[in-house]
Structure formats: C-alpha cells, structure tokens
Design a protein around this motif. Structure first.
Motif, PDB file in Angstrom:
ATOM      1  N   GLY A   3       3.599   8.814   5.917  1.00 20.63           N
ATOM      2  CA  GLY A   3       3.443   7.870   4.825  1.00 20.63           C
ATOM      3  C   GLY A   3       2.308   8.235   3.892  1.00 20.63           C
ATOM      4  N   VAL A   4       1.222   8.756   4.462  1.00 22.11           N
ATOM      5  CA  VAL A   4       0.105   9.203   3.634  1.00 22.11           C
ATOM      6  C   VAL A   4       0.547  10.359   2.740  1.00 22.11           C
ATOM      7  CG1 VAL A   4      -2.163  10.345   3.692  1.00 22.11           C
ATOM      8  CG2 VAL A   4      -1.695   8.393   5.194  1.00 22.11           C
ATOM      9  N   LEU A   5       1.285  11.307   3.295  1.00 22.57           N
ATOM     10  CA  LEU A   5       1.793  12.423   2.510  1.00 22.57           C
ATOM     11  C   LEU A   5       2.638  11.933   1.330  1.00 22.57           C
ATOM     12  CD1 LEU A   5       2.741  15.054   5.209  1.00 22.57           C
ATOM     13  CD2 LEU A   5       1.358  15.493   3.191  1.00 22.57           C
ATOM     14  N   ASP A   6       3.455  10.939   1.584  1.00 19.26           N
ATOM     15  CA  ASP A   6       4.291  10.387   0.521  1.00 19.26           C
ATOM     16  C   ASP A   6       3.434   9.771  -0.583  1.00 19.26           C
ATOM     17  OD1 ASP A   6       6.997   9.530  -0.471  1.00 19.26           O
ATOM     18  OD2 ASP A   6       6.074   7.559  -0.233  1.00 19.26           O
ATOM     19  N   GLU A   7       2.401   9.032  -0.196  1.00 17.82           N
ATOM     20  CA  GLU A   7       1.519   8.427  -1.194  1.00 17.82           C
ATOM     21  C   GLU A   7       0.752   9.497  -1.977  1.00 17.82           C
ATOM     22  OE1 GLU A   7       2.243   5.585  -1.972  1.00 17.82           O
ATOM     23  OE2 GLU A   7       1.369   4.001  -0.749  1.00 17.82           O
ATOM     24  N   VAL A   8       0.320  10.552  -1.307  1.00 18.26           N
ATOM     25  CA  VAL A   8      -0.376  11.645  -1.995  1.00 18.26           C
ATOM     26  C   VAL A   8       0.545  12.286  -3.028  1.00 18.26           C
ATOM     27  CG1 VAL A   8      -1.311  13.983  -1.673  1.00 18.26           C
ATOM     28  CG2 VAL A   8      -2.063  12.097  -0.186  1.00 18.26           C
ATOM     29  N   ASP A   9       1.797  12.474  -2.666  1.00 21.17           N
ATOM     30  CA  ASP A   9       2.771  13.011  -3.627  1.00 21.17           C
ATOM     31  C   ASP A   9       2.888  12.105  -4.848  1.00 21.17           C
ATOM     32  OD1 ASP A   9       3.504  15.389  -2.556  1.00 21.17           O
ATOM     33  OD2 ASP A   9       5.417  14.715  -1.735  1.00 21.17           O
ATOM     34  N   ARG A  10       2.941  10.808  -4.615  1.00 23.01           N
ATOM     35  CA  ARG A  10       3.079   9.858  -5.715  1.00 23.01           C
ATOM     36  C   ARG A  10       1.857   9.901  -6.632  1.00 23.01           C
ATOM     37  NH1 ARG A  10       6.907   5.694  -5.006  1.00 23.01           N
ATOM     38  NH2 ARG A  10       8.263   6.107  -3.237  1.00 23.01           N
ATOM     39  N   VAL A  11       0.684   9.965  -6.028  1.00 26.44           N
ATOM     40  CA  VAL A  11      -0.539  10.048  -6.819  1.00 26.44           C
ATOM     41  C   VAL A  11      -0.533  11.314  -7.672  1.00 26.44           C
ATOM     42  CG1 VAL A  11      -3.034  10.385  -6.677  1.00 26.44           C
ATOM     43  CG2 VAL A  11      -1.931   8.620  -5.285  1.00 26.44           C
ATOM     44  N   ALA A  12      -0.171  12.423  -7.039  1.00 20.23           N
ATOM     45  CA  ALA A  12      -0.155  13.700  -7.756  1.00 20.23           C
ATOM     46  C   ALA A  12       0.851  13.698  -8.898  1.00 20.23           C
ATOM     47  CB  ALA A  12       0.145  14.841  -6.790  1.00 20.23           C
ATOM     48  N   ASP A  13       1.948  12.954  -8.742  1.00 25.78           N
ATOM     49  CA  ASP A  13       2.979  12.881  -9.776  1.00 25.78           C
ATOM     50  C   ASP A  13       2.694  11.805 -10.814  1.00 25.78           C
ATOM     51  OD1 ASP A  13       4.461  14.937  -8.737  1.00 25.78           O
ATOM     52  OD2 ASP A  13       5.746  13.635  -7.523  1.00 25.78           O
ATOM     53  N   GLY A  14       1.598  11.053 -10.624  1.00 25.76           N
ATOM     54  CA  GLY A  14       1.289   9.978 -11.555  1.00 25.76           C
ATOM     55  C   GLY A  14       2.167   8.764 -11.379  1.00 25.76           C
ATOM     56  N   ALA A  15       2.833   8.666 -10.232  1.00 28.57           N
ATOM     57  CA  ALA A  15       3.736   7.539  -9.970  1.00 28.57           C
ATOM     58  C   ALA A  15       2.961   6.394  -9.312  1.00 28.57           C
ATOM     59  CB  ALA A  15       4.878   7.987  -9.067  1.00 28.57           C
ATOM     60  N   ALA A  16       3.595   5.233  -9.272  1.00 31.98           N
ATOM     61  CA  ALA A  16       2.981   4.079  -8.624  1.00 31.98           C
ATOM     62  C   ALA A  16       2.946   4.282  -7.116  1.00 31.98           C
ATOM     63  CB  ALA A  16       3.767   2.814  -8.958  1.00 31.98           C
ATOM     64  N   LEU A  17       1.925   3.743  -6.470  1.00 31.32           N
ATOM     65  CA  LEU A  17       1.854   3.790  -5.014  1.00 31.32           C
ATOM     66  C   LEU A  17       3.039   3.032  -4.419  1.00 31.32           C
ATOM     67  CD1 LEU A  17      -1.962   3.056  -4.636  1.00 31.32           C
ATOM     68  CD2 LEU A  17      -0.838   5.222  -4.087  1.00 31.32           C
ATOM     69  N   ARG A  18       3.520   3.528  -3.293  1.00 32.83           N
ATOM     70  CA  ARG A  18       4.661   2.860  -2.665  1.00 32.83           C
ATOM     71  C   ARG A  18       4.238   1.563  -1.978  1.00 32.83           C
ATOM     72  NH1 ARG A  18       8.898   5.351   1.836  1.00 32.83           N
ATOM     73  NH2 ARG A  18      10.417   3.666   1.665  1.00 32.83           N
ATOM     74  N   PHE A  19       3.058   1.575  -1.352  1.00 31.77           N
ATOM     75  CA  PHE A  19       2.589   0.396  -0.618  1.00 31.77           C
ATOM     76  C   PHE A  19       1.198  -0.008  -1.091  1.00 31.77           C
ATOM     77  CE2 PHE A  19       5.552   2.446   2.460  1.00 31.77           C
ATOM     78  CZ  PHE A  19       6.490   1.423   2.521  1.00 31.77           C
ATOM     79  N   PRO A  20       1.108  -0.483  -2.350  1.00 33.12           N
ATOM     80  CA  PRO A  20      -0.198  -0.867  -2.871  1.00 33.12           C
ATOM     81  C   PRO A  20      -0.692  -2.172  -2.240  1.00 33.12           C
ATOM     82  CG  PRO A  20       1.509  -1.477  -4.419  1.00 33.12           C
ATOM     83  CD  PRO A  20       2.193  -0.708  -3.311  1.00 33.12           C
ATOM     84  N   ILE A  21      -1.998  -2.301  -2.137  1.00 25.27           N
ATOM     85  CA  ILE A  21      -2.608  -3.539  -1.669  1.00 25.27           C
ATOM     86  C   ILE A  21      -2.936  -4.397  -2.885  1.00 25.27           C
ATOM     87  CG2 ILE A  21      -4.594  -4.553  -0.488  1.00 25.27           C
ATOM     88  CD1 ILE A  21      -2.724  -3.060   1.383  1.00 25.27           C
ATOM     89  N   ASP A  22      -2.503  -5.650  -2.837  1.00 23.34           N
ATOM     90  CA  ASP A  22      -2.804  -6.599  -3.892  1.00 23.34           C
ATOM     91  C   ASP A  22      -4.005  -7.433  -3.443  1.00 23.34           C
ATOM     92  OD1 ASP A  22      -2.939  -8.708  -5.705  1.00 23.34           O
ATOM     93  OD2 ASP A  22      -0.762  -8.885  -5.897  1.00 23.34           O
TER      94      ASP A  22
END
Length: 352
Positions: free
Chosen positions: A325-344
């Motif tokens: 899951g961390v790898l997936d979030e790192v990919d999203r950050v690198a692509d400028g995409a929204a986090l998959r599981f953001p904390i509100d």
C-alpha cells in the motif's frame, strides 16, 4: 497493487526526456527492525528506485534533528514508533509535503502543526482492516460451530459427544450476528459475512438505515443487538465516550450461550463485569487483547474464553500488504495524483 516501474521517462517526438527527479524521502519508525518486517526485500528495492531515500531509519526526534539535509526531506514513510511530528520538529522539515504511514492509526504522532502546514497524510488502516475482518469472520464461524468447547473437551481427554444432541443448537445457518461499529473493519466484516446464511445486525450512531442496508445489515439500537445476537463483535473506535461501552447491563442482556468477540481496544469492555458474567458459563468470549492485571489473567483461564495476543491485525507476511500500500501511495505522489487513503483531519478525533 503496484506496478513494476523504474524512474519514469517520457518522450516528445520519440525523444526521451530526463527521468523525473525523485522525491527526497526517509523512513521514520522504531525499532529499526520494523523496516524489514513491514517491507519485503523486493518492496524496499522498489522504494529505493522510486525515491531518493535517506539510508538511515529515523527512530527518534534527535535522529531527525541531527540529520544532515533534513531540510530537504519531502516525504516521510512512517510506521509504529514514529516520533511525534510537532511544530518544533517540523521546523527541521520545511520541505516536507507528504507523510505516508505504513500502519493504521496516525493519532500517536500527528499534530495540528501538520495540517496547518498543508502536509498531506495517508494511512494503511484499510489494508490493516483486512486481516482483522478475516480473523473476526473466522472466529464467528468457529464460535457458532462450537469448535472451542469441543476442542477443550478433547484436551481434557473426554469422550467424543454425540454431536447430534450435544451440538443441537450449533452451526451458522440462520444465526444472528451483531456488529458494533461500522468502522472500516466492522464494515468489511459485514461484507464478508454477507456470503453466509446469517441475520446481520449493526449498531452505530453515525449510520442510517440505508447505510446499514448497503452493508447487508439491519440498523438496531445497541440494547437490541445485545439481546438478539448469537455472536456480538465489537469494532467501535476507542474514544472517551466509548470506554466501558459494553458493561454489566449489556453483558447480562446477551443470550445464554452467546459469544462476545472483541478485536477493538480492551477498554471498550468493562473487564470486571465480563469476568463475572463469563465465570458463570452463561456466555463465552473471544478477546484479541485484554487489559493487564488479574482480571485479564482470570479471563484467560476460563474454559469458555479464548484470549489471543493482539494478533488479529497484520502479522507475518500480512505486514507486506501494508508495504504494498505504501508503494502504491508513493506512485501516486510521484505522478501528482491524489492519495488513495488520505487522512481527513476533521474526522480524526472520531476515528480509531
């Protein structure tokens, strides 16, 4: 969940451009051994390729304060034992933009200073919910089947019973299961239980009838759930208002022969009251953790109580799901995409 990608390259008119600059990042968790427990060797190699990683694991405030180049860190991969990220520590991290947490709750280390600086935070609470829900469903099925009582008979060397008479009320068909708390774990457990021939009840003050129906359950008050369920499973967050949620009145309301399962925090249940009721043999309990002290030890000694050492959550190879899951979030950050599981931050006070 993740793709096998090297440093990304793009092309214009068929000509390769320079690879995108990697984010400067570091791990912040303690002890250091957590790193290789949460992340497989392959996952660590992938992170090293995708990020400009600080080689040292930051285990304490002083590790961050003394780190050369701390002012250039843009991303922290945090874990259990992460130092509290307060205003003073964040002064050393002026470039920090992302905190990607490799475990569940971020409450032990986040502060208002993070939100005030606009730092985006994500958590692997959804990934950690999977093994807890699996544990819950397994225990419900086994409890309704009478497995634990029969196993203890065998341990004592007693002869096998006539299961057609001794287990006349056992089994899962048509039984009622009540889930307290439509949290990530509670909701996932209900979805999994939908595959069984069970009547499902849920009690949660934040849920409405439509939300309960979407989970395959009927929304009922807590007292109704306690009174009508063959198995009650607790998945509410640990908040001041939920401490002692299951007290003597709730326990005495349970059906004779019913089972209480708790994979949430121990303080949600009045442990002394549970000991008194369980000691009569009227109900059984499956507790993934108990509060320290004599009442916890006494509960563990009862024949109708199963105590496990907080193993419902991610253990062993299940920890690598968090790493994925961390790898997936790192990919999203690198692509400028929204986090998959953001904390509100607005919901943090009412979550686990």
């Amino acid at each position: 969940m993740t793709s096998k990608r090297t440093d990304r390259e793009s092309t214009v008119d068929g000509r390769p451009l320079e690879p995108r600059a990697r984010l400067r990042a570091a791990f912040a968790m303690a002890p250091e051994a957590l790193l290789t427990q949460v992340f497989s060797g392959e996952q660590l190699e992938e992170l090293d390729r995708r990020l400009d990683l600080e080689p040292a694991v930051l285990q304490s405030r002083s590790d961050i304060e003394r780190l050369p180049g701390a002012d250039r860190l843009e991303l922290l991969i945090t874990g259990w034992g992460c130092p509290v990220l307060d205003e003073a520590l964040l002064e050393r991290l002026p470039a920090l933009r992302y905190v990607v947490h490799s475990a569940g709750s971020v409450k032990p280390f986040v502060t208002d200073a993070l939100w005030e600086r606009g730092i985006r935070v994500s958590s692997q609470a959804a990934a950690n919910a999977v093994p807890v829900a699996e544990y819950t469903v397994a225990m419900i099925v086994l409890a309704n089947k009478g497995v634990f009582a029969m196993a203890r008979r065998a341990q004592r060397g007693e002869p096998d019973p006539d299961i057609r008479t001794a287990l006349a009320d056992a089994g899962n068909y048509g039984k009622t299961v009540g889930v307290i708390g439509a949290s990530q774990i509670g909701s996932l457990a209900l979805r999994m239980l939908a595959a069984y021939d069970l009547r499902l009840l849920v009690a949660d003050p934040t849920l409405d009838d439509a939300g309960a129906a979407a989970l395959g359950a009927q929304l009922v008050p807590l007292d109704v759930l306690m009174r009508e369920s063959d198995v009650v499973s607790v998945h509410a967050p640990s908040l001041p208002e939920t401490h002692g949620l299951i007290g003597a009145d709730e326990l005495h309301a349970m059906r004779p022969g019913a089972t209480l399962i708790n994979t949430s925090r121990a303080e949600l249940i009045d442990q002394d009251a549970l000991l008194q009721v369980a000691a009569t043999g009227r109900i059984s309990a499956i507790l993934d953790l108990v509060q320290p002290g004599e009442s916890g030890r006494a509960l563990a000694r009862l024949d109708n109580v199963v105590v496990t050492p907080h193993l419902a959550g991610s253990v062993g190879v299940e920890l690598h799901r968090l790493g994925a899951g961390v790898l997936d979030e790192v990919d999203r950050v690198a692509d400028g995409a929204a986090l998959r599981f953001p904390i509100d931050a607005r919901n943090l006070a009412h979550s686990a």
